[in-house]
Design a protein around this motif. Structure first.
Motif, mmCIF file in Angstrom:
data_model
loop_
_atom_site.group_PDB
_atom_site.id
_atom_site.type_symbol
_atom_site.label_atom_id
_atom_site.label_comp_id
_atom_site.label_asym_id
_atom_site.label_seq_id
_atom_site.Cartn_x
_atom_site.Cartn_y
_atom_site.Cartn_z
ATOM 1 N N ILE A 76 -38.310 11.262 25.007
ATOM 2 C CA ILE A 76 -39.478 11.109 23.726
ATOM 3 C C ILE A 76 -39.752 9.816 22.816
ATOM 4 C CG2 ILE A 76 -36.901 10.839 22.018
ATOM 5 C CD1 ILE A 76 -39.641 13.942 21.386
ATOM 6 N N ALA A 77 -40.698 10.206 22.504
ATOM 7 C CA ALA A 77 -41.516 8.698 21.779
ATOM 8 C C ALA A 77 -41.005 7.933 20.110
ATOM 9 C CB ALA A 77 -43.265 8.767 21.089
ATOM 10 N N LEU A 78 -40.324 7.130 19.672
ATOM 11 C CA LEU A 78 -39.008 7.486 18.565
ATOM 12 C C LEU A 78 -40.138 5.643 17.836
ATOM 13 C CD1 LEU A 78 -36.370 7.563 20.221
ATOM 14 C CD2 LEU A 78 -37.143 9.762 18.642
ATOM 15 N N GLY A 79 -41.330 5.371 18.259
ATOM 16 C CA GLY A 79 -41.818 4.514 17.288
ATOM 17 C C GLY A 79 -41.949 3.234 18.434
ATOM 18 N N HIS A 80 -43.037 2.400 17.490
ATOM 19 C CA HIS A 80 -42.718 0.441 18.115
ATOM 20 C C HIS A 80 -42.240 0.479 19.172
ATOM 21 C CE1 HIS A 80 -42.705 -1.437 13.810
ATOM 22 N NE2 HIS A 80 -42.202 -0.368 13.967
ATOM 23 N N ARG A 81 -43.356 1.484 19.915
ATOM 24 C CA ARG A 81 -43.876 1.449 21.673
ATOM 25 C C ARG A 81 -41.940 1.614 22.517
ATOM 26 N NH1 ARG A 81 -47.065 -3.423 23.748
ATOM 27 N NH2 ARG A 81 -45.024 -4.600 22.658
ATOM 28 N N SER A 82 -41.246 2.353 21.841
ATOM 29 C CA SER A 82 -39.849 2.494 22.162
ATOM 30 C C SER A 82 -39.738 4.456 22.204
ATOM 31 C CB SER A 82 -38.531 2.640 21.234
ATOM 32 O OG SER A 82 -38.248 0.813 20.916
ATOM 33 N N TYR A 83 -39.559 4.296 23.424
ATOM 34 C CA TYR A 83 -39.245 5.497 24.666
ATOM 35 C C TYR A 83 -37.883 5.790 24.892
ATOM 36 C CZ TYR A 83 -44.453 5.655 24.290
ATOM 37 O OH TYR A 83 -45.508 5.143 24.006
ATOM 38 N N GLY A 84 -37.261 7.162 24.092
ATOM 39 C CA GLY A 84 -35.925 7.217 24.603
ATOM 40 C C GLY A 84 -35.047 6.624 23.798
ATOM 41 N N VAL A 85 -33.919 7.903 23.555
ATOM 42 C CA VAL A 85 -32.727 6.538 22.365
ATOM 43 C C VAL A 85 -32.218 5.666 22.627
ATOM 44 C CG1 VAL A 85 -32.740 9.323 21.944
ATOM 45 C CG2 VAL A 85 -31.660 8.577 23.859
ATOM 46 N N ALA A 86 -31.728 4.792 23.865
ATOM 47 C CA ALA A 86 -31.744 3.066 24.191
ATOM 48 C C ALA A 86 -32.439 2.503 23.592
ATOM 49 C CB ALA A 86 -30.624 3.943 25.178
ATOM 50 N N ALA A 87 -33.532 2.923 23.725
ATOM 51 C CA ALA A 87 -34.426 1.740 23.320
ATOM 52 C C ALA A 87 -34.932 2.053 21.469
ATOM 53 C CB ALA A 87 -35.970 2.806 24.287
ATOM 54 N N ALA A 88 -34.794 3.255 21.397
ATOM 55 C CA ALA A 88 -34.345 3.267 19.574
ATOM 56 C C ALA A 88 -33.974 2.113 18.701
ATOM 57 C CB ALA A 88 -34.785 3.996 19.443
ATOM 58 N N ALA A 89 -32.187 2.476 19.827
ATOM 59 C CA ALA A 89 -31.523 1.657 19.698
ATOM 60 C C ALA A 89 -31.412 -0.149 19.271
ATOM 61 C CB ALA A 89 -30.020 1.798 19.835
ATOM 62 N N GLN A 90 -31.730 0.109 20.626
ATOM 63 C CA GLN A 90 -32.063 -1.629 20.243
ATOM 64 C C GLN A 90 -33.586 -1.972 19.424
ATOM 65 O OE1 GLN A 90 -30.594 -4.003 21.789
ATOM 66 N NE2 GLN A 90 -32.182 -5.488 21.350
ATOM 67 N N THR A 91 -34.473 -1.204 19.636
ATOM 68 C CA THR A 91 -35.502 -1.395 18.803
ATOM 69 C C THR A 91 -35.385 -1.947 17.304
ATOM 70 O OG1 THR A 91 -36.559 -0.675 20.020
ATOM 71 C CG2 THR A 91 -37.939 -0.873 18.061
ATOM 72 N N TYR A 92 -34.651 -0.946 16.754
ATOM 73 C CA TYR A 92 -34.150 -0.583 14.901
ATOM 74 C C TYR A 92 -32.987 -1.813 15.105
ATOM 75 C CZ TYR A 92 -38.407 2.610 15.377
ATOM 76 O OH TYR A 92 -39.071 3.315 16.000
ATOM 77 N N PHE A 93 -32.026 -1.327 15.715
ATOM 78 C CA PHE A 93 -30.811 -2.462 15.417
ATOM 79 C C PHE A 93 -29.934 -3.000 16.094
ATOM 80 C CE2 PHE A 93 -31.271 2.588 14.076
ATOM 81 C CZ PHE A 93 -30.845 2.146 12.969
ATOM 82 N N GLY A 94 -30.736 -2.941 17.469
ATOM 83 C CA GLY A 94 -30.136 -4.152 18.538
ATOM 84 C C GLY A 94 -29.242 -4.056 18.619
ATOM 85 N N LYS A 95 -28.700 -2.692 18.897
ATOM 86 C CA LYS A 95 -27.727 -2.437 19.265
ATOM 87 C C LYS A 95 -27.942 -1.414 20.570
ATOM 88 C CE LYS A 95 -24.707 -1.674 15.131
ATOM 89 N NZ LYS A 95 -23.981 -1.012 13.673
ATOM 90 N N LYS A 96 -26.304 -1.288 21.810
ATOM 91 C CA LYS A 96 -26.719 0.198 21.770
ATOM 92 C C LYS A 96 -26.077 1.064 21.652
ATOM 93 C CE LYS A 96 -25.215 -3.499 25.798
ATOM 94 N NZ LYS A 96 -24.135 -4.004 26.784
ATOM 95 N N LEU A 97 -25.999 2.696 22.605
ATOM 96 C CA LEU A 97 -25.436 3.522 22.039
ATOM 97 C C LEU A 97 -24.363 3.511 21.670
ATOM 98 C CD1 LEU A 97 -27.822 5.957 24.412
ATOM 99 C CD2 LEU A 97 -28.335 5.301 21.656
#
Length: 825
Positions: A169-190
């Motif tokens: 799933i596309a989650l913005g700022h070229r991040s795809y998938g929940v793990a990438a989104a967690a890193q992109t927005y919060f700098g965290k692992k799931l």
């Protein structure tokens, strides 16, 4: 009559259902040939970015058009899965791919609200669309989506479908998938996400570009509330959990990949190499590149460059704030305005931005607000260095109070020193670098191409060509040793004037400082970097012979540079070429080939490896000690795994030993002397170092190249423009000893704290001989020994000058421009 109506309605309905079924079946079979093979979803591989690793297996770089971190379903927190279920498809584990109840509910909401407020696509339908279809809004595409969804449910389990969805799933700022989104927005692992952060990510699929917390924090916060409300309504969370998560501070910012080591210039070089080998697919095939650098050495190199550049900038004064803002107006915009302002200024690795909020001249400190509302206090002693910058050669008065330096609203930069205190700094305009290689196999061990990659992405270690100044002199002295001139031969350190018929001017190279000390040996002349001795020496060897010799080190000397001034460093090379040349001295005479990549892995398979050759200073010496490259009869056949030997072990060691005097000084004709590189010893405390300072004309470039038995390194400082390094009230003129040597010394101190001394091995065949009462290394049977060069050299020069002076005209001007050298301290 009623019975007839009921019968008619029954049979009509039955017929309609049957007709619909037949029509649906007809449409299904008509499109069956166009449907993809959903069984391939079991073998799907996600486009994953390129990753770059250090020699100690630490992630130092990641590149790709899309950010993706594939994870298995069991690695995804239960609350995060429930958040997606709640907002996207609450009956996911109950329906068979399409949800009639969900469709009906969406229709009712749409009618009641007067517009489409709620989607009806299931998670399975979104998987079908994301993997096999476009987003065009046509009936045919929608029917295909439904049929593919039904087929997916037959082939895959619910968890397999959900795993595909959460990774695709596309989650913005070229991040795809929940793990990438967690890193992109919060700098965290799931597993590090809070419930509020999980709800924020789950709220993104509807409109990732406009609902993400960076682009539109207000709308994203509202969407988070909706997700949490749905989770509470469905019983996934308690009321207390809902309220706590709903009241979480709403902070998100862009985070790049969580790197384990800082080596941006190395990562960028690796990216370019991979792109050349694999093309654009390098960004999506998930290749892993393993480099030669160690993160400890890279940290030491970056620390050394930062420290030296900061010290240079401190010596030359403060250029003032880059901006001044009205804090009240900024805060009045919205709750995120101040943080967003500092966020976009926070791009450097070592220094951080802050806005000055208060100047206290009475207690002598300033306070400022930094990132994430951090209070930053800077005491006067940590900003009193900030005398106004006037020019590169002039600084203003030393400040007496804090208000002499800053005012409220100023954008400032600061760093935290080793004692935990904040220190005022600024974005430097000067640049610096360090390149270090393993001299025995050519592996690059550290590569810092500039002050900060965010400031400039130019890798000056290999992409910038500069004059070398006195850093070139060891190659000249090596040519002298190969010619049979012993290093205890005495030369005159006296002024030289040479008439140039072409320009009709006098060429008068000068020492720096402009001091002349009479007779001295070559060892002392190199240690003290005497320019006029180097000119006398190249005249003794011959320009042609010198060019022939230095080419063995890998230097290409153009015809225009094949002149006497090459003895003073007019030759232009890259820092990497210079370090490679110095490696010949430190490894016993071998020309190594620098390399950065050890292997490349693709889909678990090694697709590229580099097997380097080696240099062995203990191997039989293949090269005679002559100006031309000849081989000893005893070792005609070279080891195929050995690099080419271009210099005899004896020559390499003699010149290396001379360079130890640059650092530790020695005993000359007139008594003890100090070398230009003494700071290297005072900084490191090591007794196994060799090196040479270098400064070009008008202090344009500052160099230091050096080594011990562990590593060979070159450091440089200068500007990317024609600007010179200038002068400060603290050191006088800048130069190799003040500007570049500290980079090398600090790198060695930090990287070799736990390493034993590594002196170079003394090769067989060396002997001691005495010339003019001075005993030093000489090569046994090396050709004609010059017993004392001072008298013959002086007589020859005097006769030459007398002849040329007769041709000179009174109006001829003396040209005093020359390649300068370093101050002795």
């Amino acid at each position: 009559m009623l019975r007839k109506i009921i019968n008619f309605a029954f049979w009509t309905g039955l017929f309609s259902v049957g007709a619909s079924g037949v029509a649906g079946a007809a449409i299904y079979y008509q499109t069956l040939g166009d449907l993809p093979d959903v069984a391939k979803l079991k073998e799907v591989t996600f486009e994953t970015p390129m990753k770059v690793y250090s020699a100690d297996n630490k992630l130092i770089g990641e590149f790709g058009e899309s950010k993706r971190i594939p994870v298995s379903i069991d690695q995804i927190p239960e609350k995060l899965k429930q958040a997606f279920i709640a907002i996207e498809d609450s009956r996911f584990y109950e329906h068979s791919g399409i949800d009639p109840i969900g469709i009906a509910r969406a229709a009712i909401v749409s009618v009641s609200k007067g517009s489409a407020k709620q989607g009806a696509s299931t998670i399975t339908q979104q998987v079908a669309r994301n993997f096999f279809l476009t987003r065009e809004k046509t009936l045919k595409r929608k029917l295909k989506e439904i049929f593919i969804s039904l087929r997916i449910e037959q082939v895959l389990t619910k968890d397999e479908i959900f795993e595909l969805y959460l990774n695709k799933i596309a989650l913005g700022h070229r991040s795809y998938g929940v793990a990438a989104a967690a890193q992109t927005y919060f700098g965290k692992k799931l597993d590090e996400l809070t419930l509020g952060q999980m709800a924020t990510i789950a709220g993104l699929p509807k409109a990732p570009s406009t609902l993400n917390p960076i682009s539109n924090p207000k709308r994203s916060k509202e969407r988070r509330h909706l997700v949490l409300d749905r989770m509470y309504t469905l019983g996934f969370i308690t009321k207390d959990e809902f309220e706590k998560a709903d009241n979480e501070p709403y902070k998100a910012e862009f985070h790049s990949s969580k790197l384990e080591g800082y080596a941006p210039y190395v990562a960028e070089k690796a990216r370019l190499i991979a792109l050349e080998k694999f093309g654009d697919s390098a960004y999506t095939d998930g290749i892993e590149i393993y480099t030669t650098v160690n993160t400890k050495d890279m940290q030491a190199a970056h620390d050394a460059v930062f420290k030296a550049v900061t010290e240079y900038d401190t010596r030359h004064g403060y250029r003032g704030s880059l901006d001044n803002v009205d804090l009240n107006k900024l805060k009045a915009k919205n709750e995120f305005a101040l943080e967003n302002y500092l966020y976009y200024k926070d791009i450097f690795h070592y220094i951080k931005p802050a806005l000055v909020t208060n100047i206290n001249d009475k207690e002598q400190y300033l306070s400022a607000i930094g990132r994430k509302n951090e209070e930053v206090i800077i005491k006067f002693e940590n900003l009193k260095w900030a005398a106004p910058f006037i020019s590169d050669k002039r600084q203003g008065p030393v400040p007496k109070r804090v208000s002499d330096v800053a005012t409220e609203g100023d954008l400032i930069y600061y760093y935290t020193n080793a004692t935990g205190e904040n220190v005022l700094t600024q974005i430097p305009q000067v640049e610096a670098l360090l390149i270090a290689i393993n001299q025995y196999d050519g592996a690059i061990k550290a590569m810092v191409g500039g002050y900060d990659f965010a400031k400039s992405k130019l890798d000056r270690t290999s992409q910038s060509t500069r004059q070398t100044g006195s850093n070139f002199k060891p190659f000249l002295y090596s040519a002298a040793v190969a010619k049979g001139i012993n290093i205890n031969t005495v030369f005159q350190d006296e002024p030289i004037k040479t008439w140039d018929p072409g320009s009709r001017t006098w060429w008068s190279p000068k020492n720096t400082p402009n001091r002349y000390d009479g007779n001295m040996t070559l060892r002392e002349a190199l240690a003290r970097s005497k320019n006029v001795v180097s000119i006398r020496l190249i005249r003794r060897i011959g320009v042609h012979n010198t060019v022939e010799h230095v080419q063995k080190f890998g230097f290409n000397v153009p015809k225009s540079q094949q002149v006497e001034s090459m003895a003073l460093g007019s030759v232009e090379v890259t820092p990497l070429q210079l370090a490679t040349g110095y490696a010949v001295f430190s490894n016993g005479g071998y020309k190594v080939e620098p390399y950065l990549i050890t292997k490349i892995v693709k889909a678990g398979e090694v697709v590229y490896t580099h097997t380097p050759k080696h240099a062995d200073p203990h191997a039989p010496d293949r090269v005679k000690n002559s100006i031309s490259l000849e081989y000893n009869d005893v070792a005609e056949v070279a080891d195929p795994n050995s690099y080419e030997q271009v210099l005899s072990h004896k020559n390499a060691y003699i010149v290396a030993d001379m360079m130890s005097s640059v650092i530790y000084g020695g005993e000359g004709i007139s008594g003890p002397y100090y070398g230009t590189g003494g700071r290297a010893y005072r900084t490191t405390g090591r007794t196994d170092l060799h090196g040479k300072t270098g400064t070009t004309n008008n202090v344009h470039d500052a160099w230091f190249s050096g080594y011990n038995g562990h590593i060979t390194a070159t450091a440089w400082m200068g500007f990317d423009t024609d600007r010179d390094l200038g002068y400060s009230r603290f050191t006088g003129p800048e130069g190799g000893a003040y500007s570049a040597l500290p980079i090398f010394a600090e790198f060695i101190r930090l990287s070799q704290q736990d390493l034993e001394m590594a002196p170079l091995p003394i090769p067989e065949g060396l002997d001691k001989c005495t010339v003019s009462g001075i005993t030093d290394w000489c090569v046994k049977g090396s050709g004609s020994l010059i017993e004392d060069d001072s008298q013959s050299d002086s007589q020859e020069q005097t006769e030459n000058e007398q002849e040329q002076s007769e041709q000179a005209k009174p109006e001829d001007k003396i040209d005093t421009s020359n390649i300068t050298d370093d101050n002795i301290f």
